[in-house]
Design a protein around this motif. Structure first.
Motif, mmCIF file in Angstrom:
data_model
loop_
_atom_site.group_PDB
_atom_site.id
_atom_site.type_symbol
_atom_site.label_atom_id
_atom_site.label_comp_id
_atom_site.label_asym_id
_atom_site.label_seq_id
_atom_site.Cartn_x
_atom_site.Cartn_y
_atom_site.Cartn_z
ATOM 1 N N TYR A 195 0.859 -1.179 0.000
ATOM 2 C CA TYR A 195 0.000 0.000 0.000
ATOM 3 C C TYR A 195 0.898 1.233 0.000
ATOM 4 C CZ TYR A 195 -3.431 3.468 1.330
ATOM 5 O OH TYR A 195 -4.226 4.584 1.340
ATOM 6 N N VAL B 75 1.196 5.399 -0.917
ATOM 7 C CA VAL B 75 0.537 6.639 -1.333
ATOM 8 C C VAL B 75 1.557 7.537 -2.029
ATOM 9 C CG1 VAL B 75 -1.085 6.549 0.579
ATOM 10 C CG2 VAL B 75 1.019 7.881 0.808
ATOM 11 N N GLU B 76 1.064 8.398 -2.874
ATOM 12 C CA GLU B 76 1.936 9.390 -3.516
ATOM 13 C C GLU B 76 1.886 10.647 -2.629
ATOM 14 O OE1 GLU B 76 4.655 10.608 -6.277
ATOM 15 O OE2 GLU B 76 3.823 8.604 -5.946
ATOM 16 N N GLN C 60 2.941 5.603 3.813
ATOM 17 C CA GLN C 60 1.995 6.712 3.819
ATOM 18 C C GLN C 60 2.359 7.695 4.915
ATOM 19 O OE1 GLN C 60 -1.982 5.810 5.017
ATOM 20 N NE2 GLN C 60 -1.457 3.868 5.960
#
Lengths: 266, 307, 292
Positions: free
Chosen positions: A14, A16-17, A243
């Motif tokens: 998982y 995130v950018e 993240q």
């Protein structure tokens, strides 16, 4: 520690950018030492002027990972990698390694000042990078930034090894800051220090993040929670989750991340 | 991506520096290759001159003739007398150095208090640092007269005193390297044996020495190589009379001593007499090489066992 | 229970026999030193040090041999030190674990055990004969070149060990600051390894100063009644050294020359002692500095 005993299959990581501008971009990074695969297919983006923590149990590839970011792994003969790392858009494995290392500084697990004077420790990096003028000024500036100046200003020509462990580590940070890198890598920088010295370094890092992109490897989950903006969780050579630190600690997406941060293993 | 102005001259500097770095690395590589060139040079020189020698003298004669008289009118080129000379002195040297060296190693590593060991070991190694010409003096002018007290028939030049003194010279080679080997045998191995109620002697001879055997063997082989190649002691004290005998009381000549003998004279370069020293040198080189290679192999095997 | 008693006896035996074996070498060393001193000490004098060789033993001295030894020593140091340290740096810091570096390593290990007289044959063929135009044959330059090859492996091995003992953390710190290989070696590795390198080099050179056989092979003379001029031309003059002078005196039948040999041995041992003491002092000092 074994995947099977955890009973959790390795799913898609998982990732995130980050919403901030990106300083370092890692794409499909895999690393081998001879035939042992230390990292497998790691991809994520490290935001500029933020603190990114790399966490995970020992042997998960954290150190290997940040040593790729300044090409320190080049010095290990058995090292082999595939994938791509870009610093401000430029491929670092196509640049001169010394250039990469000047722009991406590194602080190690154990304080490793040169067995020379405090002054020499800072000045050497400046000198080899061709900055011989205003040496005194640059040395002072670096020591001030590392919050060490007041403690050492009267003994600049004493051996660096005479400093305490915490001071030595801050000297190592000052030494890196002196050459004005863009990125600062720290490989478990407080693991050999006492809590007070650790706190000073954590405060320092928070102060520094306005100017530098910081990547810190730590096996101390609380430390990651205290100081980092983003966190990457590695396990068995894979990136499991990346993240915002806040989200990772409050709403981990992967069961393995949750198990790790709640202290069920590692 | 932002390019800072100060980066531009730096790039030029980096490029120039990389050139210098390459040049330096080249120089250092040349330094390292001198070792390889030396070996190549030794082999080339020996083969070249020996080949010229064997164009005149047959290998068969060289290996089987029982006389070595290249400097006489009636020339014989049999290396056997020189080889037995070397064999004899080496054998005598080993009969001293082998037991003394290994016993000393056992004492140093197993019985000796650590503080004393740190003093005794360098003291013993002084023996290896004494110039061989000094040992030659000692053999000729002290040991031989001493031996004559007990063996009146002994000649002034003989293999016995040269061999004995050579043995003393290689004691530190064998003792020091064997001690290193015994010393690194893991504690756990000893403790396991002690736990079975063994005495120190039983532990040392039954467990530690066997465990260190490839290290000790390596030391021994290196000692033999030293003895074969040793020159001055035998040139001074053992004589320059090549003869096919294993009698330690009469003058003989070793391969090394023969090379010295020819070098001292004014043999014209390029003559067959001159080439004999290269043929003998080649035989000497091969003999020591065999022992060196095995010594190196056993040392490596030992290091790999206990790392 | 008879066994324990017998075993205790055997254990004690091994202990004492081992001690005896260790002391045996030292005993012989003592006898040797006493014997040489008794023979040679009365002969030692200023005249002995400052006279040229002579046919009359009581007039002969070791001036040319002593000066020749010093020439040879300095030249050998000048040639072998940079070569040896350069090779060690290359093997430790540059080469990595390539086939080539393993090959060099095996070569160095083997060369360290090749009999010295073989180096004499190499020197005779290459330096005395093939390079005659440069060395002028049996000159001090040929001798020094031969000796350099002889001590090179020892210097390489010692220097490698010294370089190897520099902690890796120092290298990492320096590389992480953007140092090039050479900058790291020059400013960090070499300064830390230097005392060890120096100690090893001095010990290697002390081996060279006692060597006789290879110099006989390349044709060092025994009768030299002049000192080489301090110039490049001086490098190309014939020479002798202490061990050769001693060897020459030993091989004479007259007792007077044997006394000279003993006195010469004392001088040689004194030079060796000085060199070793320097090496040990350097090692001691660098150990103290590392402990601080």
């Amino acid at each position: 520690m074994n995947l099977a005993t955890q009973g959790t299959p390795v799913g898609e990581p998982y990732v995130v950018e980050p919403s901030e501008p990106v300083a370092v971009e890692v794409q499909a990074l895999s690393v081998w030492y001879r035939s042992f695969q230390a990292l497998a297919d790691v991809s994520f983006s490290i935001p500029r002027h933020r603190i990114t923590a790399v966490i995970g149990p020992s042997g998960c590839g954290k150190s290997t990972f940040i040593r790729c970011l300044n090409r320190m792994n080049d010095l290990i003969p058995e090292f082999r990698m595939t994938g791509d790392i870009r610093l401000e858009g430029a491929r670092i494995y196509e640049m001169d390694p010394t250039e990469v290392r000047r722009r991406v500084g590194m602080v190690f697990q154990k304080p490793n000042p040169f067995p020379k004077s405090i002054w020499e420790n800072i000045a050497w990096g400046l000198r080899i990078n061709g900055r011989r003028h205003d040496l005194a000024e640059s040395v002072e500036r670096a020591l001030r930034r590392a919050a060490l100046w007041d403690e050492v200003k009267d003994k600049l020509h004493m051996p660096a090894t005479s400093l305490s462990g915490g001071q030595q580590q801050r000297l190592c940070i000052a030494r890196v800051l002196a050459v004005e890198p863009e990125v600062l890598l720290l490989d478990e920088p407080t693991s050999s220090l006492d809590p007070i010295a650790t706190a000073r370094i954590e405060d320092l890092l928070i102060e520094l993040k306005d100017r530098y992109t910081i990547v810190i490897v730590t096996h101390n989950i609380q430390q990651a929670a205290r100081i980092s903006d983003y966190a990457a969780f590695f396990y068995l050579g894979r990136l499991i989750e990346f993240q915002k630190t806040e989200d990772l600690f409050t709403r981990p997406r992967c069961s393995m991340t949750e198990a790790y941060i709640t202290g069920r293993f590692g | 991506m932002h390019v800072r102005v100060e980066d531009v001259p730096r790039r030029v500097a980096v490029r120039r520096r990389r050139w210098g770095e390459k040049l330096l690395e080249g120089c250092l590589a040349v330094c390292a290759s001198v070792a390889v060139l030396t070996t190549a040079g030794i082999v080339a020189v020996l083969i070249f001159e020996t080949a010229a020698f064997f164009r005149v003298v047959s290998i068969w004669e060289f290996l089987t003739d029982t006389q070595w008289t290249p400097l006489f009118v009636e020339k014989h080129f049999g290396i056997l007398p020189l080889a037995t000379g070397t064999l004899l002195t080496t054998g005598i040297a080993l009969s001293v150095a082998l037991p003394v060296g290994i016993l000393a190693a056992i004492y140093l590593s197993e019985y000796c208090p650590e503080g004393l060991r740190r003093a005794l070991k360098p003291a013993l190694e002084v023996l290896a640092g004494i110039p061989t010409v000094v040992y030659g003096y000692f053999a000729l002018l002290f040991v031989t007269p001493l031996l004559r007290q007990f063996i009146p028939s002994i000649a002034g030049l003989n293999a016995l005193s040269a061999g004995l003194v050579m043995g003393v010279m290689i004691i530190p080679t064998i003792a020091s390297l064997s001690d290193d080997a015994l010393y690194v045998v893991p504690r756990s191995l000893r403790e396991a044996a002690y736990a079975l109620g063994a005495s120190r002697r039983q532990v040392v001879l039954g467990v530690v020495v066997p465990a260190a055997r490839s290290g000790i063997l390596s030391a021994l082989l290196l000692g033999i190589s030293r003895a074969i190649g040793e020159t001055m002691i035998v040139a001074i004290a053992a004589g320059m009379n090549p003869r096919l005998t294993l009698n330690p009381l009469v003058p003989i000549e070793t391969m090394t001593a023969y090379i010295v003998q020819v070098s001292l004279g004014d043999t014209p370069t390029g003559s067959i007499e001159f080439r004999t020293i290269f043929a003998v040198g080649f035989a000497l080189f091969l003999a020591t090489l065999v022992f060196n290679v095995f010594s190196y192999a056993y040392a490596r095997r030992f290091r790999e066992t206990y790392r | 229970m008879r066994r324990p008693k017998r075993e205790r006896f055997l254990d004690g035996m091994l202990h004492w026999v081992g001690l005896g074996a260790t002391l045996f070498g030292l005993l012989v060393l003592t006898v040797l030193l006493v014997d040489v001193s008794l023979d040679g000490l009365p002969r030692l004098s200023w005249d002995f040090l400052t006279s040229y060789p002579s046919r009359r033993p009581e007039q002969a001295g070791i001036l040319s041999a002593l000066v020749g030894s010093l020439w040879l020593l300095s030249l050998t140091a000048l040639i072998a030190f940079p070569l040896g340290v350069g090779a060690a740096i290359y093997l430790e810091e540059y080469a990595g674990r390539t086939k080539w570096s393993r090959w060099v390593e095996i070569n160095v290990a083997n060369l360290a055990a090749v009999p010295s007289i073989i180096y004499g044959l190499l020197g005779l063929e290459i330096f005395v004969r093939a390079l005659f135009a440069v060395t002028n044959g049996r000159s001090v330059l040929s001798g020094a070149l031969t000796m350099s090859l002889l001590v090179l492996p020892v210097i390489v091995l010692a220097s490698r060990e010294a370089i190897h003992s520099v902690p890796n953390s120092v290298r990492e710190a320096a590389y992480a600051l953007g140092g090039t290989r050479w900058q790291v070696v020059r400013d960090h590795v070499l300064p830390l390894a230097f005392p060890g390198i120096l100690t090893g080099t001095i010990l290697a050179l002390s081996r060279a100063i006692g060597e006789t056989a290879p110099l006989i092979t390349i044709g060092a003379l025994t009768y030299i009644a002049f000192l080489p001029p301090l110039s490049l031309e001086g490098l190309r003059t014939p020479f002798t050294v202490l061990p050769i002078q001693i060897f020459n005196w030993i091989s004479r039948p007259q007792k007077g020359f044997h006394v000279n040999a003993a006195a010469g041995i004392l001088v040689l041992l004194a030079v060796l002692f000085l060199m070793n003491a320097t090496a040990i002092y350097l090692r001691y000092r660098s150990q103290r500095r590392l402990e601080l």
